[in-house]
Motif scaffolding. Structure first.
Motif, PDB file in Angstrom:
ATOM      1  N   GLN A 294      12.908 -22.894   0.684  1.00 28.98           N
ATOM      2  CA  GLN A 294      12.043 -24.061   0.522  1.00 28.98           C
ATOM      3  C   GLN A 294      12.736 -25.011  -0.440  1.00 28.98           C
ATOM      4  O   GLN A 294      12.835 -24.734  -1.634  1.00 28.98           O
ATOM      5  CB  GLN A 294      10.683 -23.644  -0.019  1.00 28.98           C
ATOM      6  CG  GLN A 294       9.731 -24.800  -0.193  1.00 28.98           C
ATOM      7  CD  GLN A 294       8.387 -24.333  -0.748  1.00 28.98           C
ATOM      8  OE1 GLN A 294       8.100 -23.155  -0.844  1.00 28.98           O
ATOM      9  NE2 GLN A 294       7.577 -25.289  -1.126  1.00 28.98           N
ATOM     10  N   GLY A 295      13.247 -26.113   0.067  1.00 27.60           N
ATOM     11  CA  GLY A 295      13.994 -27.037  -0.782  1.00 27.60           C
ATOM     12  C   GLY A 295      15.189 -26.332  -1.387  1.00 27.60           C
ATOM     13  O   GLY A 295      15.959 -25.692  -0.695  1.00 27.60           O
ATOM     14  N   GLY A 296      15.321 -26.385  -2.708  1.00 32.53           N
ATOM     15  CA  GLY A 296      16.425 -25.713  -3.400  1.00 32.53           C
ATOM     16  C   GLY A 296      16.088 -24.294  -3.807  1.00 32.53           C
ATOM     17  O   GLY A 296      16.887 -23.625  -4.455  1.00 32.53           O
ATOM     18  N   GLY A 297      14.902 -23.799  -3.454  1.00 33.47           N
ATOM     19  CA  GLY A 297      14.486 -22.465  -3.870  1.00 33.47           C
ATOM     20  C   GLY A 297      14.399 -21.492  -2.711  1.00 33.47           C
ATOM     21  O   GLY A 297      14.416 -21.876  -1.550  1.00 33.47           O
ATOM     22  N   PHE A 298      14.323 -20.210  -3.075  1.00 32.42           N
ATOM     23  CA  PHE A 298      14.143 -19.179  -2.061  1.00 32.42           C
ATOM     24  C   PHE A 298      13.314 -18.046  -2.649  1.00 32.42           C
ATOM     25  O   PHE A 298      13.192 -17.905  -3.858  1.00 32.42           O
ATOM     26  CB  PHE A 298      15.486 -18.638  -1.551  1.00 32.42           C
ATOM     27  CG  PHE A 298      16.245 -17.826  -2.574  1.00 32.42           C
ATOM     28  CD1 PHE A 298      16.041 -16.462  -2.684  1.00 32.42           C
ATOM     29  CD2 PHE A 298      17.159 -18.428  -3.421  1.00 32.42           C
ATOM     30  CE1 PHE A 298      16.733 -15.713  -3.626  1.00 32.42           C
ATOM     31  CE2 PHE A 298      17.860 -17.691  -4.354  1.00 32.42           C
ATOM     32  CZ  PHE A 298      17.647 -16.327  -4.460  1.00 32.42           C
ATOM     33  N   SER A 299      12.746 -17.254  -1.768  1.00 31.74           N
ATOM     34  CA  SER A 299      12.043 -16.059  -2.202  1.00 31.74           C
ATOM     35  C   SER A 299      12.369 -14.926  -1.244  1.00 31.74           C
ATOM     36  O   SER A 299      12.644 -15.149  -0.066  1.00 31.74           O
ATOM     37  CB  SER A 299      10.533 -16.295  -2.263  1.00 31.74           C
ATOM     38  OG  SER A 299      10.043 -16.674  -1.002  1.00 31.74           O
ATOM     39  N   THR A 300      12.383 -13.709  -1.782  1.00 28.91           N
ATOM     40  CA  THR A 300      12.628 -12.523  -0.973  1.00 28.91           C
ATOM     41  C   THR A 300      11.611 -11.453  -1.346  1.00 28.91           C
ATOM     42  O   THR A 300      11.139 -11.397  -2.478  1.00 28.91           O
ATOM     43  CB  THR A 300      14.052 -11.954  -1.178  1.00 28.91           C
ATOM     44  OG1 THR A 300      14.213 -11.581  -2.550  1.00 28.91           O
ATOM     45  CG2 THR A 300      15.116 -12.959  -0.798  1.00 28.91           C
ATOM     46  N   VAL A 301      11.296 -10.600  -0.377  1.00 32.87           N
ATOM     47  CA  VAL A 301      10.435  -9.451  -0.604  1.00 32.87           C
ATOM     48  C   VAL A 301      11.181  -8.236  -0.079  1.00 32.87           C
ATOM     49  O   VAL A 301      11.725  -8.252   1.025  1.00 32.87           O
ATOM     50  CB  VAL A 301       9.088  -9.603   0.149  1.00 32.87           C
ATOM     51  CG1 VAL A 301       8.232  -8.359  -0.028  1.00 32.87           C
ATOM     52  CG2 VAL A 301       8.350 -10.847  -0.325  1.00 32.87           C
ATOM     53  N   HIS A 302      11.236  -7.195  -0.878  1.00 35.84           N
ATOM     54  CA  HIS A 302      11.921  -5.960  -0.506  1.00 35.84           C
ATOM     55  C   HIS A 302      10.934  -4.816  -0.694  1.00 35.84           C
ATOM     56  O   HIS A 302      10.331  -4.685  -1.757  1.00 35.84           O
ATOM     57  CB  HIS A 302      13.147  -5.762  -1.406  1.00 35.84           C
ATOM     58  CG  HIS A 302      13.851  -4.470  -1.173  1.00 35.84           C
ATOM     59  ND1 HIS A 302      13.692  -3.380  -1.993  1.00 35.84           N
ATOM     60  CD2 HIS A 302      14.688  -4.087  -0.195  1.00 35.84           C
ATOM     61  CE1 HIS A 302      14.432  -2.385  -1.541  1.00 35.84           C
ATOM     62  NE2 HIS A 302      15.035  -2.783  -0.452  1.00 35.84           N
ATOM     63  N   VAL A 303      10.744  -3.993   0.331  1.00 32.86           N
ATOM     64  CA  VAL A 303       9.821  -2.865   0.264  1.00 32.86           C
ATOM     65  C   VAL A 303      10.567  -1.592   0.650  1.00 32.86           C
ATOM     66  O   VAL A 303      11.244  -1.551   1.674  1.00 32.86           O
ATOM     67  CB  VAL A 303       8.612  -3.070   1.210  1.00 32.86           C
ATOM     68  CG1 VAL A 303       7.671  -1.881   1.150  1.00 32.86           C
ATOM     69  CG2 VAL A 303       7.877  -4.358   0.861  1.00 32.86           C
ATOM     70  N   THR A 304      10.431  -0.555  -0.182  1.00 28.84           N
ATOM     71  CA  THR A 304      11.017   0.747   0.097  1.00 28.84           C
ATOM     72  C   THR A 304       9.905   1.791   0.063  1.00 28.84           C
ATOM     73  O   THR A 304       9.521   2.265  -1.009  1.00 28.84           O
ATOM     74  CB  THR A 304      12.105   1.103  -0.950  1.00 28.84           C
ATOM     75  OG1 THR A 304      13.089   0.085  -0.950  1.00 28.84           O
ATOM     76  CG2 THR A 304      12.763   2.430  -0.623  1.00 28.84           C
ATOM     77  N   PRO A 305       9.346   2.128   1.209  1.00 28.01           N
ATOM     78  CA  PRO A 305       8.297   3.161   1.221  1.00 28.01           C
ATOM     79  C   PRO A 305       8.912   4.556   1.102  1.00 28.01           C
ATOM     80  O   PRO A 305       9.923   4.846   1.731  1.00 28.01           O
ATOM     81  CB  PRO A 305       7.627   2.967   2.580  1.00 28.01           C
ATOM     82  CG  PRO A 305       8.645   2.273   3.424  1.00 28.01           C
ATOM     83  CD  PRO A 305       9.575   1.535   2.502  1.00 28.01           C
ATOM     84  N   GLN A 306       8.317   5.380   0.247  1.00 29.80           N
ATOM     85  CA  GLN A 306       8.756   6.759   0.064  1.00 29.80           C
ATOM     86  C   GLN A 306       7.530   7.636  -0.100  1.00 29.80           C
ATOM     87  O   GLN A 306       6.476   7.168  -0.528  1.00 29.80           O
ATOM     88  CB  GLN A 306       9.650   6.881  -1.172  1.00 29.80           C
ATOM     89  CG  GLN A 306      10.911   6.058  -1.100  1.00 29.80           C
ATOM     90  CD  GLN A 306      11.738   6.164  -2.376  1.00 29.80           C
ATOM     91  OE1 GLN A 306      11.422   6.910  -3.287  1.00 29.80           O
ATOM     92  NE2 GLN A 306      12.812   5.397  -2.445  1.00 29.80           N
ATOM     93  N   ASP A 307       7.672   8.942   0.220  1.00 34.68           N
ATOM     94  CA  ASP A 307       6.542   9.858   0.085  1.00 34.68           C
ATOM     95  C   ASP A 307       6.103   9.990  -1.369  1.00 34.68           C
ATOM     96  O   ASP A 307       4.912   9.988  -1.664  1.00 34.68           O
ATOM     97  CB  ASP A 307       6.891  11.240   0.644  1.00 34.68           C
ATOM     98  CG  ASP A 307       7.032  11.229   2.159  1.00 34.68           C
ATOM     99  OD1 ASP A 307       6.446  10.330   2.797  1.00 34.68           O
ATOM    100  OD2 ASP A 307       7.733  12.105   2.689  1.00 34.68           O
ATOM    101  N   SER A 308       7.049  10.125  -2.292  1.00 33.45           N
ATOM    102  CA  SER A 308       6.703  10.371  -3.692  1.00 33.45           C
ATOM    103  C   SER A 308       6.246   9.104  -4.419  1.00 33.45           C
ATOM    104  O   SER A 308       5.341   9.147  -5.241  1.00 33.45           O
ATOM    105  CB  SER A 308       7.888  10.979  -4.433  1.00 33.45           C
ATOM    106  OG  SER A 308       8.994  10.095  -4.386  1.00 33.45           O
TER     107      SER A 308
END
Length: 103
Positions: A2-16
């Motif tokens: 978005q314009g000069g910016g960015f966003s990221t989402v990272h998800v790591t599902p684990q049992d524990s």
């Protein structure tokens, strides 16, 4: 992106235990409020615990380069250091970066 910016989402599902991270960068403070980002992530993921890091670059914040301890005050002003509803602050710290900024 978005314009000069960015966003990221990272998800790591684990049992524990699962891990989710949200990163935003390149936004002006009047465009994106860190408090809203944290509150929205808490609503979406409903974690038991939240860890937040606010990185301040020295060039836009010369007071941090001159006095690294001022980064906590500046982070408090920018990020509010107010946790989302249902969460509390257990600890805070400031780390000076070699380039003059702070986390």
């Amino acid at each position: 992106l978005q314009g000069g910016g960015f966003s990221t989402v990272h998800v790591t599902p684990q049992d524990s235990c699962s891990y989710a991270s949200v990163e935003v960068s390149g936004f002006e403070l009047d465009t994106l409020d860190p408090r809203n980002v944290c509150a929205n992530a808490a609503k979406v993921f409903s974690p038991r615990r939240i860890t937040t890091a606010i990185t301040l670059d020295a060039p836009p914040f010369p007071e941090v380069a001159a006095n690294p301890a001022s980064a906590l005050v500046l982070a408090a002003e920018i990020g509010g250091l107010t946790p989302p509803v249902g969460y509390v602050i257990n600890d805070t710290s400031v780390q000076t970066l070699p380039g003059g900024g702070a986390v």
